[in-house]
Design a protein around this motif. Sequence first.
Motif, PDB file in Angstrom:
ATOM      1  N   UNK A 143       0.822  -1.196   0.000  1.00 18.07           N
ATOM      2  CA  UNK A 143       0.000   0.000   0.000  1.00 18.07           C
ATOM      3  C   UNK A 143       0.859   1.250   0.000  1.00 18.07           C
ATOM      4  N   UNK A 144       0.360   2.367   0.556  1.00 19.35           N
ATOM      5  CA  UNK A 144       1.168   3.595   0.591  1.00 19.35           C
ATOM      6  C   UNK A 144       2.415   3.450   1.447  1.00 19.35           C
ATOM      7  N   UNK A 145       2.362   2.578   2.427  1.00 13.23           N
ATOM      8  CA  UNK A 145       3.559   2.197   3.197  1.00 13.23           C
ATOM      9  C   UNK A 145       3.599   0.672   3.261  1.00 13.23           C
ATOM     10  N   UNK A 146       4.812   0.117   3.369  1.00 17.75           N
ATOM     11  CA  UNK A 146       4.937  -1.334   3.470  1.00 17.75           C
ATOM     12  C   UNK A 146       6.189  -1.696   4.245  1.00 17.75           C
ATOM     13  N   UNK A 147       6.371  -2.984   4.481  1.00 14.77           N
ATOM     14  CA  UNK A 147       7.513  -3.501   5.217  1.00 14.77           C
ATOM     15  C   UNK A 147       8.435  -4.268   4.284  1.00 14.77           C
ATOM     16  N   UNK A 148       9.726  -4.140   4.514  1.00 12.96           N
ATOM     17  CA  UNK A 148      10.736  -4.822   3.715  1.00 12.96           C
ATOM     18  C   UNK A 148      11.592  -5.712   4.608  1.00 12.96           C
ATOM     19  N   UNK A 149      11.973  -6.857   4.070  1.00 18.38           N
ATOM     20  CA  UNK A 149      12.878  -7.750   4.788  1.00 18.38           C
ATOM     21  C   UNK A 149      14.312  -7.286   4.562  1.00 18.38           C
ATOM     22  N   UNK A 150      15.036  -7.083   5.633  1.00 17.41           N
ATOM     23  CA  UNK A 150      16.418  -6.616   5.518  1.00 17.41           C
ATOM     24  C   UNK A 150      17.329  -7.763   5.064  1.00 17.41           C
ATOM     25  N   UNK A 151      18.215  -7.480   4.143  1.00 16.36           N
ATOM     26  CA  UNK A 151      19.148  -8.474   3.642  1.00 16.36           C
ATOM     27  C   UNK A 151      20.520  -7.822   3.445  1.00 16.36           C
ATOM     28  N   UNK A 152      21.561  -8.634   3.535  1.00 16.00           N
ATOM     29  CA  UNK A 152      22.935  -8.166   3.339  1.00 16.00           C
ATOM     30  C   UNK A 152      23.659  -9.174   2.455  1.00 16.00           C
ATOM     31  N   UNK A 153      24.791  -8.760   1.922  1.00 20.13           N
ATOM     32  CA  UNK A 153      25.600  -9.625   1.074  1.00 20.13           C
ATOM     33  C   UNK A 153      27.031  -9.633   1.582  1.00 20.13           C
ATOM     34  N   UNK A 154      27.628 -10.808   1.610  1.00 16.71           N
ATOM     35  CA  UNK A 154      29.019 -10.956   2.040  1.00 16.71           C
ATOM     36  C   UNK A 154      29.971 -11.151   0.863  1.00 16.71           C
ATOM     37  N   UNK A 155      29.441 -11.198  -0.371  1.00 24.13           N
ATOM     38  CA  UNK A 155      30.290 -11.448  -1.540  1.00 24.13           C
ATOM     39  C   UNK A 155      29.944 -10.500  -2.689  1.00 24.13           C
TER      40      UNK A 155
END
Length: 592
Positions: A175-187
């Motif tokens: 919708x106008x606001x939403x939630x995101x899953x945090x992710x990181x990369x090591x390579x």
Amino acid sequence: MVIFQTRAVTLSNTYRYLKVEFLYKWFKEKVLRSLHKNRDFNQASKALLLYQSNMAAGNDMSNALMLLNFGNIFIKPKNGPGTSVASRQHRQESFEQAPMYVAVMTYLGFGIVTLFGYLRDFLRAVGLEKCHLAQEREEQKDFVPLYQDFENFYTRNLYMRVRDNWNRPVCSLPGPVFDLMERVSDDYNWTFRFTGRTIHNAVNMGSYNYLGFAENKADFLKTVADKIHQYGVGVCSTRQEIGNLSIHEELEKLVASFLRVESSMTFGMGFATNSMNIAALVGKGCLILSDELNHTSLILGARLSGATIRVFKHNNMHSLEKMLREAVCSGQPRTHRPWRKILIMVEGIYSMEGSVVRLPEIIALKQKYKAYLYLDEAHSIGAVGPSGRGVTELFDVNPADVDVMMGTFTKSFGAAGGYIAGKKELVDYLRSHSHSAVYASAMSPPVTEQIIRAIRCIMGKDGSTEGIRRIRQLAENTRYFRARLKEMGFIIYGNDDSPVVPILLYMPGKVVAFAREMLERKIAVVVVGFPATPITEARARFCLSAAHTRAMLDQVLHHLNEVGDALCLKFSRRKYSFRSDLCDETDFELDS
């Protein structure tokens, strides 16, 4: 003295007589054009009759005054009530060019990245760096390459370094606001791992949720839930076999009524609505004239049709007319036989530029050269027009003048699928000749009900004014957001009525930094670069929604202002004032 006065009068009369002849030719041309522009033709015809009577009586000088008096009906203010909608809309579009140094730095940036890409490929070839992409096994080296090395150069060395800015996993309603899953990369973005944390309440400025119908309010979705209980989720058959439900036919009648055309048919996938239906309309021996910025689905459908494709410059009527004239005069290559059909393909709102099609002028050219018009309203239906009926309503043109009206339900209606609408003969033909209609599974019942619910709301058939309120709110948000961005000094593309707002970032490094910095501030944006855009015109694309509140927009604008200053993104050399948009221009121009 009397001789000089006589000669002066004679010269003056001669000049006025020549002026009358010129004005009459000009005036007669305007009278003919008035037939096509809904002007006061009664008054103009009276002027011509008066001119003829004066000519018969020899009153040439009377004609001069008469033509000058009547001629001013064709002079109009630029933004006055007499201004044609087409010319006014065209003037509202902005495509400001960046300073020269920006283009130079952009090319230089891509050059450096490409140079380092070749260096990294060399290191991979000698075994000093690991290659993570798929490649042929050693025993397959003598075969034709399955993975083209050169074609993957951009993916390996440019996209992989910045792909954390795309494909972000969303874990809530978009919708106008939403939630995101945090992710990181090591390579260096070759692989990602989730941290287990969630970025809550990020302002969504990337979804095509124009009217805010992507929602999960129980009261609004009650009818959708009821259809799941009645029909289930899937149909498991095509419309031609046993997948034709009563709500499918109800939807098609509703779409035809909404668009004010004779008939319509719906499809389960918006992309396939273009790519699978164009081939049913044109084929070998036909000519397609396609705008250079048309969507990939239109391009794919044109290629699958086997028709000859020629591309005209974006929204350039001179380029289009030149191609039409050449097609009519020269015919097909080598044989010079007439083309079986000439089909003009355009979009209502272009999704990367935010520009609006010059529909009245294209219709005039289509009628002049006896061509057909295919209009893709994926981004414009529901989003523009006083009652959300798209660019045909925005320009106040007759929908019957558009031969094939196409649109999708994936944007303004918060659902999935697409439609094709027009004359009953067209729709009946497509029902038996369209691959998408014959072989594809029928639209899911809850999706169908969601579209019906949204259209009924827009048309006011649900007994409320919620649909019109959302349309007006979207228009207000669009105008406000665009005006504030111009005032800040950003270069933005597109029409003032378009809810698609591209901000030009240009340099590849700034594109990446902008997306990451905005996410840090809980603003989710979509950034686009080469090859989806020209190499010097990378951008961030904002999509406005009726669900955005003024507080949300002010929050986004505040952070945009700060990030724009920090990254030096305010390239505009024009001076804008937010209040000046409330005033109309007072200068005049001669209609031509």
